[in-house]
Design a protein around this motif. Structure first.
Motif, PDB file in Angstrom:
ATOM      1  N   GLY A 284     -62.812  47.587  76.725  1.00 52.72           N
ATOM      2  CA  GLY A 284     -62.870  46.420  77.595  1.00 52.72           C
ATOM      3  C   GLY A 284     -64.322  46.036  77.809  1.00 52.72           C
ATOM      4  O   GLY A 284     -65.239  46.739  77.362  1.00 52.72           O
TER       5      GLY A 284
ATOM      6  N   ALA B  78     -69.922  45.900  82.413  1.00 49.59           N
ATOM      7  CA  ALA B  78     -70.885  45.144  83.221  1.00 49.59           C
ATOM      8  C   ALA B  78     -72.092  46.021  83.511  1.00 49.59           C
ATOM      9  O   ALA B  78     -71.989  47.245  83.549  1.00 49.59           O
ATOM     10  N   THR B  79     -73.232  45.369  83.692  1.00 48.62           N
ATOM     11  CA  THR B  79     -74.426  46.080  84.143  1.00 48.62           C
ATOM     12  C   THR B  79     -74.642  45.660  85.600  1.00 48.62           C
ATOM     13  O   THR B  79     -75.103  44.553  85.859  1.00 48.62           O
TER      14      THR B  79
ATOM     15  N   ASN C  47     -73.199  47.814  76.542  1.00 50.20           N
ATOM     16  CA  ASN C  47     -72.661  47.275  75.284  1.00 50.20           C
ATOM     17  C   ASN C  47     -73.685  47.360  74.175  1.00 50.20           C
ATOM     18  O   ASN C  47     -73.388  47.757  73.052  1.00 50.20           O
TER      19      ASN C  47
ATOM     20  N   LEU D 102     -62.544  31.671  75.805  1.00 52.63           N
ATOM     21  CA  LEU D 102     -62.792  33.110  75.687  1.00 52.63           C
ATOM     22  C   LEU D 102     -61.506  33.935  75.738  1.00 52.63           C
ATOM     23  O   LEU D 102     -61.459  35.043  75.216  1.00 52.63           O
TER      24      LEU D 102
ATOM     25  N   VAL E 109     -64.500  39.011  73.004  1.00 51.36           N
ATOM     26  CA  VAL E 109     -65.828  38.418  73.193  1.00 51.36           C
ATOM     27  C   VAL E 109     -66.148  38.292  74.682  1.00 51.36           C
ATOM     28  O   VAL E 109     -67.293  38.410  75.099  1.00 51.36           O
ATOM     29  N   HIS E 110     -65.116  38.093  75.508  1.00 45.12           N
ATOM     30  CA  HIS E 110     -65.388  37.788  76.921  1.00 45.12           C
ATOM     31  C   HIS E 110     -65.921  38.980  77.704  1.00 45.12           C
ATOM     32  O   HIS E 110     -65.836  40.130  77.269  1.00 45.12           O
TER      33      HIS E 110
END
Ligand code: NAD
Length: 494
Positions: free
Chosen positions: A83, A86-87, A97, A258, A276-277
């Motif tokens: 999935g 996030a940072t 990522n 997306l 991609v999202h």
């Protein structure tokens, strides 16, 4: 249904292919769970090794966002379904990522888009069906940046012949595996003749080895224009990292956004599959996000491990679900009457085994990964020579003050000042351009005694002389390989 064909990667004792599963952040766990349930419902011989990365890991104090256990799992399984990660603001400097992509040298990012029956867009009915193959580890996204002066920033755009050869061959092989007929190479080689030009030249050199596939070069800005105007003309587009990032976001919008954009990050040994999202934090935990992108991503993952029938089953059931329109998510129909993420997944499961006439399954063959084993010094010139230096100096002087000062400084050294440029345009001697200057200048110092190599001792002498008068901040050797300049001229330079 067929058994896994791949030979590497871990298997469970009962013969299932092990896949590292990273639920991710925000909406990640919801959409990954939808994909996982659908894959399981196909009966695919797959087992999951669930691991963590991203937000929570950063918050636990690990600056990479990727724990060792996750890295070890990926080394074992060699295939990942993940999935979005996030940072969180205030934690970690690098994206988890990017860390994953770089750690496992997944040098190709494959982003297919195809018109989805039942999803209305301004392009509906035109049969968009194309793939962007984006170089994934080089280019400006390597993030090699410096402040040359307090007010002037610099980024290094490194493009290697080796990196270009890998991505170009992969693009042609991917086209072949999907029965596609055309590959466009999109570059900005008209402006960046050395960096973007390396991809164009490599593409043109390799294309004849794939006579079954039409090969065209296209300038990337025209590619963007053509993609909006007549996207159906494209089949496969291979491009550099930043161009590919931008073009592939554009292409995802052509087929509904997306929510419909799957992707694969492919390396020689390891592949990481993700939509991609991003993590869409606003919708996290609400069971409203469109899981189609991750479901189509899971189909790509199944195909990668040789489970072609199950991959097609997942893809076709998803298409039938959209085509019949009994479970449509809010990004397509708005709030009223929208299906939840889990209801959409249930509808796909109910449709497994059905196929769509409007979205025929492609006849695919396994992707033949180019096994290149290229040496690091792939390009070996017969002759090479250092013919001068570009010395960047920080100065608030005008070009007409700086020029004579540099000329005096290097008088008696192995070099003479040829030009001074400001952000790529010659400003000394004046070529008549009206250039607003900043406090960073590049002084092109050419060897006086042409024909020999400028030595390191001579270089150090030149830097000391310039440094005695001005603050030098950056230096580039001007080299020739087999008599061909390995550097470009400034705007206005003869
Ligand atoms: P995002 O993709 O999360 O959201 C952009 C927009 O698209 C939002 O309006 C969102 O609601 C919508 N959207 C996203 N996925 C959707 C889906 N499946 N269905 C319907 N609508 C969808 O991008 P962002 O807001 O820029 O980033 C949020 C976080 O995600 C950031 O922390 C970012 O770093 C991270 N991110 C991660 C990845 C990845 O893991 N590969 C990619 C992009 C962004």
């Amino acid at each position: 249904m067929d058994a896994p064909e791949t030979t590497h990667g871990a298997m469970t004792p009962d013969g299932k292919r092990l896949v590292t599963l990273i639920p991710g952040d925000g909406v990640g766990p919801e959409v990954v769970d939808a994909a996982r349930r659908i894959v399981e419902a196909t009966g695919a011989p797959v087992a999951w090794d669930e691991q963590q990365a991203g937000g929570e890991v950063f918050k636990q104090g690990l600056p990479s966002g990727v724990p060792q256990a996750t890295i070890d799992s990926i080394h074992r399984t060699r295939v990942v379904l993940k999935g979005p990660l996030a940072t969180p603001v205030g934690f970690g400097e690098k994206s988890a990522n990017v860390t994953l992509r770089k750690l496992f040298e997944t040098y190709a990012n494959i982003r297919p888009v195809r018109e989805m029956p039942g999803v209305p867009t301004p392009y509906s009915g035109r049969g968009i069906d194309l793939v962007v193959v984006r170089e994934n580890v080089e280019d400006l996204y390597a993030g090699i940046e410096y402040m040359q002066t307090p007010g002037v920033a610099e980024a290094l755009k490194l493009i290697s012949h080796k990196g270009c050869e890998k991505i170009v061959r992969l693009a042609f092989e991917f086209a072949r595996s999907e029965g596609r007929k055309t590959v466009h190479c999109a570059t900005k080689s008209n402006i960046m003749k050395l960096t973007e030009g390396t991809l164009k030249r490599t593409f043109e050199a390799i294309a004849p080895e794939y006579p079954d596939i039409e090969a065209h070069h296209i300038i990337v800005d025209n590619a963007a224009h053509q993609l909006v105007k007549r996207p159906e003309q494209f089949d496969v587009i291979v491009t550099t990292n930043m161009n590919g990032d931008i073009l592939s976001d554009l292409t995802s919008a052509l087929v509904g956004g997306l929510g419909f954009a799957p992707s694969a990050n492919i390396g020689d040994d390891i592949a990481i599959f993700e939509a991609v999202h991003g993590s869409a934090p606003k919708y996290a935990g609400k069971d409203v996000i469109n899981p189609t992108a991750v479901i189509l991503t899971a189909a790509m993952m199944l195909r990668h491990i040789g489970l072609f029938d199950q991959a097609s089953a997942v893809e076709q059931a998803t298409v039938v679900t959209w085509e019949e329109g009994d479970a449509r998510t809010r990004d397509v129909v708005g709030d009223a009457g929208a299906a939840t993420t889990s209801a959409f997944a249930n509808a796909v499961i109910a449709n497994l085994g059905r196929t769509s006439d409007r979205y025929p399954a492609r006849v695919r063959t396994p992707l033949q990964m180019p096994r290149l084993n290229l040496p690091p010094d792939l390009v070996k010139p017969e002759t090479r020579r250092v013919v001068g230096l570009d010395v960047f100096v920080e100065s608030a002087l005008s070009p007409n003050e700086l020029g004579p000062s540099i000329e005096r400084a290097v008088d008696g050294s192995a070099v003479a000042l040829k030009t001074i440029s400001s952000r790529g345009t010659q400003v000394y001697p004046s070529a008549g351009a009206v250039t607003d200057t900043v406090d960073a200048f590049s002084c092109r110092l050419m060897q006086i005694d042409g024909g020999t190599d400028l030595t390191d001792d001579q270089t150090v002498d030149v830097l000391a002389r310039v440094g005695a008068e001005h603050r030098w901040v950056h230096v580039e050797k001007l080299q020739e390989f087999d008599g061909v300049s390995g550097f470009t001229k400034a705007q206005g330079e003869d």
